[in-house]
Motif scaffolding. Structure first.
Motif, PDB file in Angstrom:
ATOM      1  N   TYR A   1     -65.735  52.268  33.842  1.00  0.00           N
ATOM      2  CA  TYR A   1     -65.219  53.480  34.487  1.00  0.00           C
ATOM      3  C   TYR A   1     -64.081  53.142  35.441  1.00  0.00           C
ATOM      4  O   TYR A   1     -63.025  53.795  35.439  1.00  0.00           O
ATOM      5  CB  TYR A   1     -66.344  54.181  35.237  1.00  0.00           C
ATOM      6  N   VAL A   2     -64.269  52.110  36.263  1.00  0.00           N
ATOM      7  CA  VAL A   2     -63.252  51.731  37.246  1.00  0.00           C
ATOM      8  C   VAL A   2     -61.997  51.216  36.549  1.00  0.00           C
ATOM      9  O   VAL A   2     -60.866  51.532  36.957  1.00  0.00           O
ATOM     10  CB  VAL A   2     -63.814  50.682  38.222  1.00  0.00           C
ATOM     11  N   GLU A   3     -62.168  50.429  35.484  1.00  0.00           N
ATOM     12  CA  GLU A   3     -60.987  49.932  34.768  1.00  0.00           C
ATOM     13  C   GLU A   3     -60.207  51.079  34.135  1.00  0.00           C
ATOM     14  O   GLU A   3     -58.969  51.073  34.120  1.00  0.00           O
ATOM     15  CB  GLU A   3     -61.417  48.925  33.696  1.00  0.00           C
ATOM     16  N   GLU A   4     -60.917  52.085  33.614  1.00  0.00           N
ATOM     17  CA  GLU A   4     -60.241  53.253  33.053  1.00  0.00           C
ATOM     18  C   GLU A   4     -59.515  54.028  34.140  1.00  0.00           C
ATOM     19  O   GLU A   4     -58.389  54.508  33.948  1.00  0.00           O
ATOM     20  CB  GLU A   4     -61.247  54.154  32.337  1.00  0.00           C
ATOM     21  N   LEU A   5     -60.127  54.145  35.328  1.00  0.00           N
ATOM     22  CA  LEU A   5     -59.472  54.797  36.473  1.00  0.00           C
ATOM     23  C   LEU A   5     -58.163  54.095  36.807  1.00  0.00           C
ATOM     24  O   LEU A   5     -57.116  54.738  37.004  1.00  0.00           O
ATOM     25  CB  LEU A   5     -60.386  54.744  37.697  1.00  0.00           C
ATOM     26  N   LEU A   6     -58.222  52.775  36.895  1.00  0.00           N
ATOM     27  CA  LEU A   6     -57.026  52.012  37.266  1.00  0.00           C
ATOM     28  C   LEU A   6     -55.954  52.084  36.188  1.00  0.00           C
ATOM     29  O   LEU A   6     -54.758  52.102  36.495  1.00  0.00           O
ATOM     30  CB  LEU A   6     -57.417  50.550  37.532  1.00  0.00           C
ATOM     31  N   ARG A   7     -56.384  52.133  34.914  1.00  0.00           N
ATOM     32  CA  ARG A   7     -55.396  52.290  33.846  1.00  0.00           C
ATOM     33  C   ARG A   7     -54.672  53.621  33.974  1.00  0.00           C
ATOM     34  O   ARG A   7     -53.451  53.700  33.818  1.00  0.00           O
ATOM     35  CB  ARG A   7     -56.073  52.187  32.473  1.00  0.00           C
ATOM     36  N   ARG A   8     -55.429  54.678  34.257  1.00  0.00           N
ATOM     37  CA  ARG A   8     -54.835  56.021  34.337  1.00  0.00           C
ATOM     38  C   ARG A   8     -53.951  56.183  35.564  1.00  0.00           C
ATOM     39  O   ARG A   8     -53.020  56.997  35.555  1.00  0.00           O
ATOM     40  CB  ARG A   8     -55.937  57.086  34.337  1.00  0.00           C
ATOM     41  N   THR A   9     -54.266  55.455  36.631  1.00  0.00           N
ATOM     42  CA  THR A   9     -53.499  55.600  37.878  1.00  0.00           C
ATOM     43  C   THR A   9     -52.495  54.485  38.078  1.00  0.00           C
ATOM     44  O   THR A   9     -51.869  54.407  39.127  1.00  0.00           O
ATOM     45  CB  THR A   9     -54.451  55.635  39.091  1.00  0.00           C
ATOM     46  N   GLY A  10     -52.336  53.628  37.078  1.00  0.00           N
ATOM     47  CA  GLY A  10     -51.369  52.542  37.199  1.00  0.00           C
ATOM     48  C   GLY A  10     -51.726  51.557  38.298  1.00  0.00           C
ATOM     49  O   GLY A  10     -50.847  50.957  38.921  1.00  0.00           O
ATOM     50  N   GLY A  11     -53.026  51.384  38.554  1.00  0.00           N
ATOM     51  CA  GLY A  11     -53.459  50.437  39.578  1.00  0.00           C
ATOM     52  C   GLY A  11     -53.395  50.965  40.988  1.00  0.00           C
ATOM     53  O   GLY A  11     -53.555  50.203  41.950  1.00  0.00           O
ATOM     54  N   ASN A  12     -53.169  52.276  41.144  1.00  0.00           N
ATOM     55  CA  ASN A  12     -53.096  52.889  42.473  1.00  0.00           C
ATOM     56  C   ASN A  12     -54.524  53.137  42.976  1.00  0.00           C
ATOM     57  O   ASN A  12     -55.206  54.066  42.548  1.00  0.00           O
ATOM     58  CB  ASN A  12     -52.316  54.205  42.396  1.00  0.00           C
ATOM     59  N   VAL A  13     -54.994  52.291  43.899  1.00  0.00           N
ATOM     60  CA  VAL A  13     -56.381  52.360  44.364  1.00  0.00           C
ATOM     61  C   VAL A  13     -56.654  53.667  45.108  1.00  0.00           C
ATOM     62  O   VAL A  13     -57.718  54.267  44.966  1.00  0.00           O
ATOM     63  CB  VAL A  13     -56.710  51.146  45.263  1.00  0.00           C
ATOM     64  N   SER A  14     -55.679  54.130  45.895  1.00  0.00           N
ATOM     65  CA  SER A  14     -55.870  55.368  46.652  1.00  0.00           C
ATOM     66  C   SER A  14     -56.079  56.557  45.724  1.00  0.00           C
ATOM     67  O   SER A  14     -56.994  57.368  45.913  1.00  0.00           O
ATOM     68  CB  SER A  14     -54.671  55.620  47.579  1.00  0.00           C
ATOM     69  N   GLU A  15     -55.238  56.659  44.707  1.00  0.00           N
ATOM     70  CA  GLU A  15     -55.372  57.779  43.775  1.00  0.00           C
ATOM     71  C   GLU A  15     -56.657  57.643  42.956  1.00  0.00           C
ATOM     72  O   GLU A  15     -57.339  58.637  42.673  1.00  0.00           O
ATOM     73  CB  GLU A  15     -54.161  57.829  42.844  1.00  0.00           C
ATOM     74  N   ALA A  16     -57.009  56.409  42.590  1.00  0.00           N
ATOM     75  CA  ALA A  16     -58.250  56.189  41.851  1.00  0.00           C
ATOM     76  C   ALA A  16     -59.462  56.613  42.682  1.00  0.00           C
ATOM     77  O   ALA A  16     -60.419  57.200  42.161  1.00  0.00           O
ATOM     78  CB  ALA A  16     -58.372  54.715  41.454  1.00  0.00           C
ATOM     79  N   ALA A  17     -59.418  56.340  43.990  1.00  0.00           N
ATOM     80  CA  ALA A  17     -60.514  56.735  44.871  1.00  0.00           C
ATOM     81  C   ALA A  17     -60.634  58.251  44.936  1.00  0.00           C
ATOM     82  O   ALA A  17     -61.734  58.818  44.908  1.00  0.00           O
ATOM     83  CB  ALA A  17     -60.304  56.149  46.265  1.00  0.00           C
TER      84      ALA A  17
END
Length: 467
Positions: A426-442
């Protein structure tokens, strides 16, 4: 036009749109915040920019927010529209939801609530866009001449497709290698369909499934009286497939006697039927497949080295599913659509959590195992969508069926293993969708940034690798 995804804010009061744009800039740093003071201007911007979410006032002179909603969705059905209403417009806003609005908020808008709704709206839009992309890939793969069924857009599968197209252009023998369930049969068919022999016969034989004494006759034919029961001459598969392709499946499991006879065919391009004293020329292309380590078989004396080199003129390596996990969503969607159609059931979507869990599994049985698992999902799925709870239910049923006689892990250990696998995917998919943007993923996940960073450290995931 930056090409970045955008949020479009629409209100007939310029001060309000400017204020909203400033408000949204901080929580959505990776997006463009566009402004429009009329429905007409908003539609013009939506046609020029990749707008993912539209925030519009309901009551505006000229084109109302409801009219804008209908026209914007006609232009882009994946758009998520959030309506801003006064307290007296709640009934109208509810009607708008039935027309396709994602949500509505009452004025004055609470910043925290707005950001939360928009985060989910953006995720919805991206998922809809991804679903359309996957549907398109499934359709184009099914229609692609010669490569029907070879689903996958990962770098590994693109290389496989390029290799298949290249080897099909020649008439040399092909050796297809890969673990069980990786699609060797489909690859062999693609070699035939893409070749100049596509109009000729295509025959396949599972070599280890036939006893040696019968396999020789099956491949090379026999003459009348060659053995008990041979009451008439029979053409073997090599002659029957003349002008076409003969697939020798699981070639690594044939006996030394058959290996010797097969070597002669490949060397001389002729066969001698069982019991005959005459040889006959053959014009048949051979495609062999195996999941065995032939080099190890050669060292052990179980496979002839000279035959290996005759077979290994052109080689196609099919990657296991664990090495092309990015293809799992596409494969899952194709298998689910096919299974539901076979059962006469309406089509369903799969939740991102369910897909993330499937992507985290290793699938030792590869594509075949995934296909069977998705068929079970289609059988047991009673709800409109396939969610994580159903995936875990089917998974547990499968594990229980294969582990009745084995020791089970303690409950907490087994649960932690499943949760960690899901969390990582789930977290890897989040980071893929947000281009590694941790703030947006959060924000999308609903986690605090600090909590997400703890998860990344615990699972050894580097956000920088997704940028």
């Amino acid at each position: 036009m930056s090409g970045r995804e955008a949020i479009l804010v629409v209100d007939d009061q310029p001060d309000f749109t400017r204020g909203m744009a400033r408000l949204l800039a901080a929580p959505f740093p990776g997006l463009d915040i566009l402004q429009a003071v009329s429905g007409e201007a908003a539609l013009a911007l939506a046609r020029k920019h990749p707008v993912r979410a539209l925030v519009t006032d309901l009551r505006m002179p000229g084109m109302s927010g409801l009219d804008l909603l209908n026209k914007a969705l006609l232009h882009d059905p994946t758009l998520s529209v959030v309506l801003l209403t006064g307290h007296g417009d709640i009934e109208t806003a509810v009607a708008a939801l039935k027309s396709g609005a994602y949500d509505f908020l009452t004025k004055p808008v609470e910043t925290e609530r707005l950001v939360a709704v928009l985060s989910k709206a953006l995720e919805r839009s991206r998922l809809l866009t991804e679903n359309i992309r996957l549907r398109s890939l499934v359709t184009s793969a099914a229609e692609a001449p010669g490569l029907a069924g070879m689903l996958g857009e990962s770098p590994a599968m693109r290389r496989v497709k390029e290799t298949l197209s290249a080897v099909a252009a020649s008439d040399y023998t092909v050796l297809i290698r890969g673990e069980s369930g990786t699609g060797k049969e489909l690859a062999a068919r693609a070699v035939h369909d893409l070749s100049r022999r596509a109009r000729g016969p295509y025959l396949s034989v599972n070599c280890p499934a036939i006893p040696d004494q019968l396999l020789e006759s099956e491949l090379f034919g026999h003459v009348r009286g060659a053995f008990t029961g041979a009451e008439r001459d029979r053409k073997g598969l090599f002659l029957t497939a003349g002008g076409g392709t003969l697939v020798l499946d699981e070639i690594g499991d044939i006996s030394h006697g058959i290996q010797t006879k097969l070597l002669r065919v490949l060397q001389e391009r002729e066969i001698r039927p069982v019991g005959s004293s005459r040889s006959q020329a053959v014009d048949t292309r051979v495609v062999a497949s195996t999941n065995r380590n032939l080099e190890a078989h050669i060292r052990d004396g179980a496979f002839r080295e000279d035959l290996f080199y005759r077979l290994n003129v052109l080689t196609v390596h099919l990657p296991p599913l664990r090495e092309r996990r990015e293809d799992i969503p596409l494969l899952t969607r194709a298998f689910l659509s096919r299974s539901l159609a076979e059962m006469g059931l309406p089509q369903k979507e799969m939740s991102p959590e369910a897909l993330a869990h499937l992507c985290a599994r290793d699938w030792p049985g590869n594509v075949r195992e995934l296909l069977n698992f998705v068929r079970r999902l289609a059988v047991f799925g009673q709800n409109p969508d396939i969610d994580l709870s159903l995936v875990l239910f089917v998974e547990n049923r499968s594990q229980a069926a294969t582990a009745r006689d084995e020791d089970l892990s303690p409950y907490l250990v087994a649960k932690a293993r499943v949760v960690d696998g899901f969390t990582k995917a789930y977290v890897e998919e989040l980071l893929r969708r947000t281009g590694g943007n941790v703030s947006e993923a959060a924000r999308i996940s609903g986690l605090e940034r600090v909590s997400l960073q703890k998860i990344l450290r615990r699972l050894s995931i580097e956000a920088a690798g997704f940028r």
